[in-house]
Design an enzyme around this catalytic site. Structure first.
Site, PDB file in Angstrom:
ATOM      1  N   ALA A  45     -31.789 -27.842  21.785  1.00 48.89           N
ATOM      2  CA  ALA A  45     -33.071 -28.301  22.223  1.00 48.89           C
ATOM      3  C   ALA A  45     -34.059 -28.627  20.925  1.00 48.89           C
ATOM      4  CB  ALA A  45     -33.878 -27.443  23.190  1.00 48.89           C
ATOM      5  N   ALA A  46     -33.395 -28.444  19.797  1.00 47.13           N
ATOM      6  CA  ALA A  46     -34.289 -28.862  18.486  1.00 47.13           C
ATOM      7  C   ALA A  46     -34.628 -30.499  18.642  1.00 47.13           C
ATOM      8  CB  ALA A  46     -33.543 -28.531  17.551  1.00 47.13           C
ATOM      9  N   GLY A  47     -33.504 -31.116  19.044  1.00 52.30           N
ATOM     10  CA  GLY A  47     -33.925 -32.529  19.200  1.00 52.30           C
ATOM     11  C   GLY A  47     -34.808 -32.955  20.414  1.00 52.30           C
ATOM     12  N   ASP A  48     -34.867 -32.322  21.220  1.00 51.55           N
ATOM     13  CA  ASP A  48     -35.629 -32.394  22.276  1.00 51.55           C
ATOM     14  C   ASP A  48     -37.105 -32.193  22.125  1.00 51.55           C
ATOM     15  OD1 ASP A  48     -33.540 -33.212  23.970  1.00 51.55           O
ATOM     16  OD2 ASP A  48     -33.264 -31.198  24.426  1.00 51.55           O
TER      17      ASP A  48
END
Length: 318
Positions: free
Chosen positions: A251-254
């Site tokens: 979820a880092a990109g999210d």
């Protein structure tokens, strides 16, 4: 009412995550260290990130008629996301099976299930409902590609800033790009879409120009610990990453894209919005899980302030 909201059209899943010292090889069983069952899906994660960053946020998507439905809806509401545009459809809620090793790296298998039931008609109805309150639309590729393409065009026609996170990477019709203001792939997604092996900032710039050539206004290629490359017709910038100790990159990109959308919806200039997004993405790697790892506005501001202070000290020392 001012248009400061974020409308997220995308996936909602229950994330089943196993943590182990290392990931098993094919045919191998390893003992795990922990297990979580939480809200996930790239769409839901980005909605949580936008809401935690302070933006009025609406989620457009589908859940099933099973026990995971309440996990998803309760999770979204707990983070301040408006769920009035989520439809309950026959069948099961989408599921993501995630494995995370001790270094924080992961692999993921996504089963869309209810996410495949999202239709263009649902999207149009939600745009009509939220149009007067929305400034930014966030899109991903975990719902049917035709729905994403339609949402991009409809969002652009409604006057939204359309941000597409093209993940998981898949072939897309060239016509979609003219309706996308900002695209936010990571290096592997940029490589898959453009055919350019993105292995550093120079290759990321070439990939960014591929998107611009097809009508995108701004390409942001994220490179993990190597930062991000911003490509527009006017300028190219390599933005360094914030230094953190990663635990889980899920979820880092999210977190990056959701925080970017919230900052733009609030009227922040692009450079400041990008820096805010970078801080949010970095902080998301310091905690395990998907939505539980996404930081709030106070944590992001604290990291930005600490980075500014360190820069000031370095300047004074030199």
């Amino acid at each position: 009412m001012p248009r400061t909201g974020v409308l997220v059209v995308g996936s909602i899943t229950a994330d089943v995550t196993a943590f182990s010292r290392r990931l098993p090889q094919r045919g191998e069983t390893v003992l795990g260290d922990d297990f979580t069952l939480v809200l996930g899906g790239k769409g839901a994660n980005q909605a949580v990130a936008a809401a935690r960053a302070g933006a009025p946020t609406w989620m457009v998507g589908c859940v099933g008629q099973d026990l995971f439905r309440d996990i998803a809806l309760d999770g979204l509401r707990a983070h301040g996301v408006q769920t009035s545009e989520i439809r309950t459809v026959p069948g099961r809620t989408g599921v993501a099976h995630i494995r995370v090793d001790a270094s924080g790296e992961n692999d993921i298998v996504i089963t869309p299930l209810a996410n495949a039931a999202l239709t263009t008609g649902m999207v149009d109805a939600s745009i009509a409902e939220a149009r007067d309150r929305t400034r930014v639309m966030l899109l991903q590729l975990e719902v049917p590609a035709e729905v994403t393409r339609h949402a991009a065009r409809a969002g652009a026609e409604a006057g939204f800033t359309v941000v597409l996170d093209p993940a998981p990477a898949q072939p897309l019709p060239d016509g979609i790009w003219a309706h996308v203001d900002i695209v936010t792939p990571n290096e592997s997604e940029a490589s898959a879409l453009t055919g350019i092996a993105v292995d550093g900032p120079e290759a990321a710039e070439r990939a960014g120009r591929w998107f611009l050539d097809r009508g995108v206004s701004h390409a942001l290629i994220t490179l993990g610990a190597a930062g991000a490359v911003s490509v527009t017709a006017e300028a190219v910038r390599h933005v360094p990453a914030f230094r953190v100790a990663p635990v889980d990159t899920t979820a880092a990109g999210d977190a990056f894209t959701g925080a970017l959308g919230a900052a733009l919806a609030a009227g922040m200039d692009t450079d400041s919005a990008l820096r805010t997004a970078m801080a949010s993405g970095a902080l998301a790697t310091t905690r395990p899980g998907a939505s539980p790892s996404i930081p709030d506005r106070a944590a992001v501001r604290a990291l930005l302030a600490a980075a500014d202070s360190a820069t000031d000290l370095e300047g004074a020392a030199s």
